[in-house]
Motif scaffolding. Structure first.
Motif, PDB file in Angstrom:
ATOM      1  N   VAL A 337      32.238  33.190  36.637  1.00 22.42           N
ATOM      2  CA  VAL A 337      33.504  32.651  37.149  1.00 22.42           C
ATOM      3  C   VAL A 337      34.367  33.780  37.684  1.00 22.42           C
ATOM      4  O   VAL A 337      34.241  34.939  37.275  1.00 22.42           O
ATOM      5  N   LEU A 338      35.258  33.431  38.619  1.00 24.35           N
ATOM      6  CA  LEU A 338      36.173  34.402  39.212  1.00 24.35           C
ATOM      7  C   LEU A 338      37.528  33.757  39.460  1.00 24.35           C
ATOM      8  O   LEU A 338      37.628  32.535  39.612  1.00 24.35           O
ATOM      9  N   SER A 339      38.547  34.597  39.483  1.00 22.63           N
ATOM     10  CA  SER A 339      39.874  34.154  39.938  1.00 22.63           C
ATOM     11  C   SER A 339      40.129  34.836  41.273  1.00 22.63           C
ATOM     12  O   SER A 339      41.063  35.624  41.446  1.00 22.63           O
ATOM     13  N   PHE A 340      39.266  34.544  42.228  1.00 19.64           N
ATOM     14  CA  PHE A 340      39.289  35.260  43.494  1.00 19.64           C
ATOM     15  C   PHE A 340      40.567  34.991  44.283  1.00 19.64           C
ATOM     16  O   PHE A 340      41.138  35.891  44.897  1.00 19.64           O
ATOM     17  N   LYS A 341      41.028  33.757  44.281  1.00 20.62           N
ATOM     18  CA  LYS A 341      42.226  33.419  45.050  1.00 20.62           C
ATOM     19  C   LYS A 341      43.463  34.115  44.512  1.00 20.62           C
ATOM     20  O   LYS A 341      44.381  34.447  45.274  1.00 20.62           O
ATOM     21  N   GLU A 342      43.482  34.347  43.205  1.00 18.88           N
ATOM     22  CA  GLU A 342      44.583  35.110  42.623  1.00 18.88           C
ATOM     23  C   GLU A 342      44.556  36.540  43.156  1.00 18.88           C
ATOM     24  O   GLU A 342      45.580  37.123  43.507  1.00 18.88           O
TER      25      GLU A 342
END
Length: 493
Positions: A337-342
Motif C-alpha cells: 500500500v502507498l499514500s502516493f497522493k499525499e
C-alpha cells in the motif's frame, strides 16, 4: 519469475557497461596502431563460451572452446625457459597463427571483461613477450601520451555514457523531485536522527553549507555530511552530525528512513492482490495495527515489518466507521500500500528542452560521481563500518528495479533500469580510476610518473605491482562475494 527478470537486467546492464568500457580502450589502441589480441565480455579462464576471429579474410567461430597457450617451454643452454610460441610451426587453421587479428569472445565468469593489448603488463601476467625487444605494434613502444589516452579511454566512455543516459531520461520523461520547500508538515525524526543531533520541530536549511531542494536526496546528504544547519525555535542552528546516529541509521534495513515528512495514513494505492482480498479499500485511513494507534503513515512500516509472513490486525476508518481487517504481510514485510497522493502534494515535475536535458544530464552525472566519492567516508569509517553494507553481485541482483502490478505480475521498469545503468556506469568510472595496480588508475599513475620524471617505471616493478594488485583485487572480490553468500544463507542479504 521476479529473480529471473532481475538477473536478466543485471547481466544486460553489466554487458552494456563492460563492452563500452573496453571499447574505450580498444578504439584508441587501434587508432594508435597498437595490436589488441583479445576483446572479451566476461572473463574466460580455461575456456570461453563463444569466440570469433578473422582468419585469412574469413570470420571463424567457436563455441565452448578451450584456451590454448600463447607460450611454450624450451631448453636454452641446459635451462628451461618460457617463450612466446613459434607461430611458424602452427597449422593454418590454428587461430594463434594470426596474432595481428583480434579474437572476440564471451567468457563464462561474469565479473567484467577485458581487452588484451600486446606489450602491456596486465591481469593476464603474460611476461614472456615482455622479455623480447619491443615491437612497433606493442603498447610499450608507444609514446606515453598515447598510452595515457588508451588507459583513460574506458573511464571516459563510462562517464559520457552516464551523461547520455541521464540526459535522455530527463529529456524523455522530465524529472520529478520531492520539493523540500513544499513540505509544510512536521518531519519525523527517528531515534537515529535525534542521535545525529536533530530535534523535533527542526526544519533543515543546509547540509554542509549547501541547500538541497530534492527531499529524496536529503537523507543521503545527511548521512554523508559533517554538519547540518536547521531552523530551531526561530533561530538558525548549525551542529555537527554525530557518527553514533549514523551507526543507528545503518543498522536499519532502510538507512534513509530516519528522515521522512509526516503524512496522514490514507490509502490511495494498493498493489498487492492479497491486501485487496483482505478488504482494504482506497480511501481507508489506518487508525491502528495490532491494537497500537497510528496517526501518521511513517508509523505503519515499523509495525508491519516485524510481522513478515504473518496476518496482522488492522483497524481502518471508512465513511466515519471503524472496520476491522486481517491483512497478510509478505515475507518481505510489506502489504503493498502507498499514500502516493499525499506525497504528490510535495512533488514538482520539471520538463527540459534538448539542450536543457544535456545540461541537466551533466549535473546528474557529476552529482552521482560526487555521491560515490563521498560514500567512501562511510565505508572506511571505523565507527560507522559502512563496509558491512557493501553488497556484491547477489545483493545487486536482489535490488534490481522491477515493476509490479496489482495481480503480482512482474516486468522490467525500463526507466529505472537505465537510471541504474547510468549510476553504475559512473561507479565503474570512479572505481577504475582508483590508483591500484590492476585497475586503469594504476596504469595511469605509472604513465604519469614516466611523463613527469622522463623515464619509464622499471619492467620488474610493473610486473610485481601488477601481481600485488591482481591478488588484492581477487581477494577483495572473494571477500565481497563470500559476504553475499553468507548474507543469503543467513537471510540478511
Amino acid at each position: 519469475m521476479e529473480i529471473a527478470i532481475k538477473l536478466f537486467q543485471f547481466i544486460l546492464s553489466i554487458s552494456i557497461l563492460v563492452v563500452l568500457h573496453e571499447l574505450g580502450h580498444f578504439l584508441p589502441a587501434k587508432w594508435f596502431k597498437t595490436r589488441a589480441e583479445k576483446f572479451f565480455l566476461f572473463f574466460d579462464p580455461y575456456f570461453s563460451i563463444f569466440s570469433m576471429k578473422k582468419v585469412n579474410g574469413k570470420w571463424k567461430y567457436k563455441f565452448f572452446s578451450q584456451n590454448l597457450p600463447d607460450t611454450e617451454v624450451i631448453e636454452v643452454n641446459g635451462k628451461k625457459e618460457e617463450v612466446p610460441i613459434d607461430i611458424s610451426k602452427l597449422s593454418d587453421d590454428d587461430w594463434r597463427k594470426y596474432p595481428e587479428q583480434t579474437k572476440y569472445g564471451i567468457g563464462w565468469l561474469p565479473f567484467g571483461g577485458y581487452v588484451k593489448i600486446a606489450g602491456m603488463v596486465d591481469e593476464s601476467m603474460d611476461t614472456a613477450q615482455m622479455k623480447k625487444p619491443a615491437e612497433s605494434w606493442e603498447f610499450r613502444s608507444k609514446p606515453a601520451w598515447q598510452r595515457l589516452i588508451i588507459m583513460l579511454g574506458g573511464v571516459t566512455v563510462n562517464f559520457f555514457l552516464a551523461w547520455i543516459i541521464f540526459s535522455a531520461l530527463v529529456g524523455k520523461n522530465g524529472e520529478t523531485i520531492f520539493d523540500a520547500d513544499k513540505i509544510n508538515t512536521p518531519l519525523h525524526y527517528t531515534a537515529a536522527a535525534k542521535k545525529m543531533g536533530f530535534q523535533d520541530g527542526d526544519k533543515i536549511l543546509k547540509v554542509d553549507g549547501k541547500v538541497q531542494k530534492d527531499f529524496k536526496k536529503l537523507a543521503l546528504d545527511v548521512l554523508l555530511s559533517d554538519e547540518i544547519t536547521v531552523s530551531r525555535n526561530g533561530k538558525e542552528v548549525t551542529f555537527p552530525t554525530s557518527d553514533d546516529g549514523k551507526v543507528m541509521a545503518f543498522h536499519d534495513p532502510e538507512p534513509r528512513s530516519f528522515l521522512t515528512p509526516r503524512m496522514a495514513p490514507i490509502i490511495d494505492t494498493i498493489v498487492t492482490q492479497s491486501t485487496i482480498d483482505a478488504g482494504l479499500k482506497l480511501g481507508d485511513k489506518i487508525v491502528a495495527i495490532n491494537g497500537k494507534p497510528v496517526s501518521y503513515y511513517d508509523e505503519v512500516k515499523p509495525l508491519v515489518v516485524p510481522n513478515a509472513g504473518k496476518v496482522v490486525d488492522f483497524q481502518v476508518s471508512r465513511n466515519n466507521q471503524i472496520e476491522d481487517l486481517k491483512i497478510p504481510v509478505s515475507k518481505e514485510g510489506t502489504i503493498g500500500v502507498l499514500s502516493f497522493k499525499e506525497a504528490e502534494k510535495f512533488m514538482v515535475h520539471n520538463e527540459y528542452s534538448f539542450f536543457g536535458s544535456i545540461k541537466r544530464g551533466f549535473t546528474l552525472t557529476i552529482e552521482s560521481l560526487t555521491y560515490q566519492i563521498k560514500q567512501f567516508k562511510l565505508i572506511f569509517n571505523k565507527k560507522i563500518q559502512g563496509y558491512k553494507k557493501v553488497g556484491g553481485p547477489l545483493a545487486i541482483v536482489k535490488n534490481m528495479p522491477v515493476s509490479k502490478d496489482a495481480q503480482g505480475g512482474v516486468s522490467i521498469d525500463w526507466t529505472a533500469f537505465w537510471g541504474f545503468t547510468a549510476m553504475f556506469s559512473v561507479w565503474l568510472a570512479f572505481l577504475n580510476l582508483i590508483p591500484i595496480p590492476g585497475l586503469d588508475g594504476g596504469h595511469v599513475i605509472f604513465t604519469l610518473y614516466e611523463m613527469i620524471v622522463g623515464k619509464p617505471v622499471p619492467q620488474k616493478v610493473l610486473e610485481n605491482a601488477q601481481m600485488v594488485g591482481v591478488i588484492f583485487l581477487l581477494g577483495l572480490m572473494a571477500l565481497i562475494f563470500g559476504s553475499d553468500i553468507i548474507k543469503a544463507i543467513t537471510g540478511t542479504l
